[in-house]
Write an enzyme that holds these catalytic residues in place. Structure first.
Site, PDB file in Angstrom:
ATOM      1  N   GLU A 250       0.892  -1.169   0.000  1.00  0.00           N
ATOM      2  CA  GLU A 250       0.000   0.000   0.000  1.00  0.00           C
ATOM      3  C   GLU A 250       0.927   1.215   0.000  1.00  0.00           C
ATOM      4  O   GLU A 250       1.523   1.548   1.018  1.00  0.00           O
ATOM      5  CB  GLU A 250      -0.890  -0.068   1.247  1.00  0.00           C
ATOM      6  CG  GLU A 250      -2.181   0.675   1.090  1.00  0.00           C
ATOM      7  CD  GLU A 250      -2.053   2.113   1.522  1.00  0.00           C
ATOM      8  OE1 GLU A 250      -1.724   2.950   0.643  1.00  0.00           O
ATOM      9  OE2 GLU A 250      -2.264   2.401   2.696  1.00  0.00           O
ATOM     10  N   CYS A 284      -2.120   9.119   2.422  1.00  0.00           N
ATOM     11  CA  CYS A 284      -1.901   8.685   1.038  1.00  0.00           C
ATOM     12  C   CYS A 284      -3.147   8.933   0.185  1.00  0.00           C
ATOM     13  O   CYS A 284      -3.077   8.893  -1.038  1.00  0.00           O
ATOM     14  CB  CYS A 284      -1.477   7.231   1.000  1.00  0.00           C
ATOM     15  SG  CYS A 284      -2.555   6.171   1.944  1.00  0.00           S
TER      16      CYS A 284
HETATM   17  P1  NAD Z   1      10.171   6.509   4.271  1.00  0.00           P
HETATM   18  O1  NAD Z   1       9.822   5.928   2.961  1.00  0.00           O
HETATM   19  O2  NAD Z   1      11.591   6.494   4.706  1.00  0.00           O
HETATM   20  O3  NAD Z   1       9.345   5.764   5.444  1.00  0.00           O
HETATM   21  C1  NAD Z   1       7.973   5.495   5.340  1.00  0.00           C
HETATM   22  C2  NAD Z   1       7.698   4.278   6.206  1.00  0.00           C
HETATM   23  O4  NAD Z   1       8.383   3.169   5.687  1.00  0.00           O
HETATM   24  C3  NAD Z   1       8.189   4.423   7.646  1.00  0.00           C
HETATM   25  O5  NAD Z   1       7.222   3.875   8.476  1.00  0.00           O
HETATM   26  C4  NAD Z   1       9.461   3.611   7.717  1.00  0.00           C
HETATM   27  O6  NAD Z   1       9.627   2.988   8.970  1.00  0.00           O
HETATM   28  C5  NAD Z   1       9.226   2.570   6.671  1.00  0.00           C
HETATM   29  N1  NAD Z   1      10.440   2.143   6.002  1.00  0.00           N
HETATM   30  C6  NAD Z   1      11.387   2.933   5.435  1.00  0.00           C
HETATM   31  N2  NAD Z   1      12.364   2.169   4.895  1.00  0.00           N
HETATM   32  C7  NAD Z   1      12.016   0.882   5.131  1.00  0.00           C
HETATM   33  C8  NAD Z   1      12.600  -0.378   4.817  1.00  0.00           C
HETATM   34  N3  NAD Z   1      13.749  -0.475   4.109  1.00  0.00           N
HETATM   35  N4  NAD Z   1      11.969  -1.497   5.231  1.00  0.00           N
HETATM   36  C9  NAD Z   1      10.797  -1.435   5.912  1.00  0.00           C
HETATM   37  N5  NAD Z   1      10.203  -0.288   6.236  1.00  0.00           N
HETATM   38  C10 NAD Z   1      10.795   0.859   5.844  1.00  0.00           C
HETATM   39  O7  NAD Z   1       9.641   7.946   4.295  1.00  0.00           O
HETATM   40  P2  NAD Z   1       9.277   8.975   5.423  1.00  0.00           P
HETATM   41  O8  NAD Z   1      10.151  10.164   5.291  1.00  0.00           O
HETATM   42  O9  NAD Z   1       9.130   8.360   6.777  1.00  0.00           O
HETATM   43  O10 NAD Z   1       7.851   9.292   4.891  1.00  0.00           O
HETATM   44  C11 NAD Z   1       7.678  10.050   3.715  1.00  0.00           C
HETATM   45  C12 NAD Z   1       7.136   9.278   2.566  1.00  0.00           C
HETATM   46  O11 NAD Z   1       6.605   8.030   2.962  1.00  0.00           O
HETATM   47  C13 NAD Z   1       5.984  10.043   1.992  1.00  0.00           C
HETATM   48  O12 NAD Z   1       6.412  10.814   0.921  1.00  0.00           O
HETATM   49  C14 NAD Z   1       5.002   9.007   1.569  1.00  0.00           C
HETATM   50  O13 NAD Z   1       5.157   8.722   0.198  1.00  0.00           O
HETATM   51  C15 NAD Z   1       5.403   7.771   2.288  1.00  0.00           C
HETATM   52  N6  NAD Z   1       4.406   7.306   3.259  1.00  0.00           N
HETATM   53  C16 NAD Z   1       3.298   6.728   2.762  1.00  0.00           C
HETATM   54  C17 NAD Z   1       2.333   6.275   3.630  1.00  0.00           C
HETATM   55  C18 NAD Z   1       1.076   5.631   3.119  1.00  0.00           C
HETATM   56  O14 NAD Z   1       0.087   5.616   3.828  1.00  0.00           O
HETATM   57  N7  NAD Z   1       1.083   5.063   1.923  1.00  0.00           N
HETATM   58  C19 NAD Z   1       2.511   6.424   4.997  1.00  0.00           C
HETATM   59  C20 NAD Z   1       3.677   7.032   5.478  1.00  0.00           C
HETATM   60  C21 NAD Z   1       4.635   7.462   4.581  1.00  0.00           C
END
Ligand code: NAD
Length: 476
Positions: A250, A284
């Site tokens: 997702e 999202c």
């Molecule tokens: P990010 O991509 O670093 O992290 C988003 C989430 O993914 C966090 O919960 C983090 O713990 C997890 N994550 C990151 N790298 C991971 C890995 N290698 N393995 C497993 N989990 C991992 O980004 P961020 O700065 O925390 O958030 C910003 C971006 O994340 C936003 O631009 C958005 O696109 C996305 N996001 C999307 C949703 C959603 O509901 N689809 C929710 C939160 C963040």
């Protein structure tokens, strides 16, 4: 209200400290440290994997009726504990308390819905092709699940994964976001108190890339469920390919909202305010590109801007706040980048466009107009309190604009024409579509994205099927 320091939950025991690395959890409204998050070691992760394997053997043998009763009880406990869970979410994530309460209510609804579906996780009998044959479609729980949930809706995104897995008969190792572990801990505690046995649920925290690489490399894990950015989703898909592990992804969205000329644009402008700036726009499914027919553009913008300017931004614990802080400093930097880029390309900042003075990660609710299509904010998920309002003239042009990105999660459209509403439901390339409303993820409905917004579904019957194998049997 008190805050409970986060602990790992492995093989039925709450664990902390004991020489493990830690990272600080910040209150985004003040920037101060709330607690230290213990990181799971490689040995912890291996114990969680062994535990999940044992838990799966136990839980899969419980009847659907039994699982249903446990989920129903968990839903009641979640409702009883709404105030303490909401307080924890607001402290860690920053959203106003009322929004946290609504989120928890939606999780309790999910548990209630899946308590019903757990009883109906059945296959089917097909008509035989010959005498003495029995053709069967059998549904079986897929196995131990590794779930990764984000910080924006820490209860809802965690709850969706947990409840689908539990209803189907799977065990689950869950890694919540390092910023917001509290809601996950509270949901797991409710499940344990409702009767989920030890070993069925494990919680681990730590550097996300290390945890996901370790868990996904294990052949114990039969299914991965991730909510987060498209970039990380792709990394996890690559890791999952090694063992051909099933996935639900997702991912990000960049949701178009279309306002046609036959609507009450002023009324829609007013209702869009709450929806857009809920959770400080860190959702999202939030509308992030609003296309308004040129004939109703002025009344829409006037009413929308009027509402946005009245929003009170503040600490989510302050009951008068409409919008809290962003989750972390990274989001502030991202907003500053989007606005600077849009300005450089000729966009007008109709309101907001700057960080708010003082402690914490506060950013002003921001509306951009005259935004050219090549501005980054029109192409990359803003994931914050920024929205672009753009004019359109024809149905064909707005459908092309709405569908032009590789995202395909949510889309919204407002029209009183039945013919147009029907065409929109066919033409919009999005996994969930709201026509004349914004409510696109009730527990009964499948939720997920098209294109690079994801893969697989959560919620509804599909969210149960996601945790089951389907087997065909010809018995004679
Ligand atoms: P990010 O991509 O670093 O992290 C988003 C989430 O993914 C966090 O919960 C983090 O713990 C997890 N994550 C990151 N790298 C991971 C890995 N290698 N393995 C497993 N989990 C991992 O980004 P961020 O700065 O925390 O958030 C910003 C971006 O994340 C936003 O631009 C958005 O696109 C996305 N996001 C999307 C949703 C959603 O509901 N689809 C929710 C939160 C963040």
């Amino acid at each position: 209200m008190s805050y409970q320091n986060p602990e790992l939950f492995i093989a039925g025991r709450w664990l902390t400290g004991e020489g493990r690395e830690t990272s600080p959890i910040l209150n985004p409204a003040t920037g101060s440290v709330i607690a230290d998050l213990p990181h799971a070691t490689a040995a912890d992760l291996d114990r969680a994997l062994e535990s999940a394997q044992r838990g799966f053997q136990l839980w899969r043998q419980r009847s659907g009726v039994d699982r249903s009763r446990v989920l129903q009880r968990a839903s009641e406990l979640i409702r009883e504990r709404v105030e303490s869970i909401a307080y924890t979410i607001t402290l860690e994530n920053g959203k106003p308390l009322n929004q946290a309460r609504v989120e928890i209510g939606s999780v309790a609804d999910l548990f209630e819905y899946y308590a019903g579906e757990a009883r109906r996780a059945y296959g089917r009998i097909l008509p035989p092709r010959g005498a003495g044959q029995r053709l069967m479609v059998l549904k079986q729980p897929i196995g131990p699940v590794a779930a990764f949930s984000p910080w924006n809706f820490p209860a809802q995104t965690t709850g969706r994964k947990l409840v689908g897995a539990l209803a189907a008969g799977c065990s689950c190792i869950i890694k919540p976001a390092e910023e917001t572990p509290g809601a996950c801990i509270a949901l797991v505690q409710a499940c344990i108190d409702a009767g989920v046995p030890d070993d069925v649920l494990n919680i681990v925290f730590g550097a996300p890339a290390n945890i996901s690489a370790h868990l996904i490399a294990s052949t114990t894990i039969a299914k991965i469920s991730f909510t987060g950015s498209t970039a990380v989703g792709k990394q996890l898909m690559r890791l999952a390919a090694a063992n051909m592990t099933r996935m639900t992804m997702e991912l990000g969205g960049h949701s178009p909202m279309l306002v046609f000329e036959d609507t009450d644009a002023r009324a829609i402008g007013a209702t869009t305010v709450e929806r857009k700036f809920r959770n400080a726009g860190q959702s999202c499914t939030t509308p992030s590109r609003i296309y308004v027919h040129t004939s109703v553009y002025e009344p829409f913008l006037d009413s929308f801007l009027g509402g946005v300017k009245q929003l009170k931004v503040g600490n989510g614990l302050d009951t008068t706040a409409d919008m809290g802080p962003l989750a972390n400093e990274r989001r502030i930097l991202a907003m500053e980048h989007f606005v600077a880029d849009a300005r450089r390309r000729g966009a007008v900042v109709a309101t907001g466009g700057h960080r708010l003075e003082g402690k914490g990660f506060f950013y002003a609710p921001t509306v951009l107009t005259d935004v050219p299509p090549d501005a980054e904010v029109m192409n990359l998920e803003p994931f914050g309190p920024i929205v672009s309002v753009v004019r359109f003239e024809t149905y064909e042009a707005v459908i092309t604009a709405a569908n032009r990105l590789r995202y395909g999660l949510a889309a919204y459209a407002f029209t009183h024409s039945l013919k147009r509403a029907t065409a929109l439901s066919e033409d919009l390339q999005a996994g969930v579509v709201g026509i004349n409303n914004f409510n696109v993820n009730p527990p009964e409905g499948p939720f997920g994205g098209l294109k690079e917004s994801g893969y697989g579904l959560e919620g509804g019957l599909e969210g149960l099927d996601a945790y089951m194998d389907t087997k065909f049997i010809n018995q004679s």
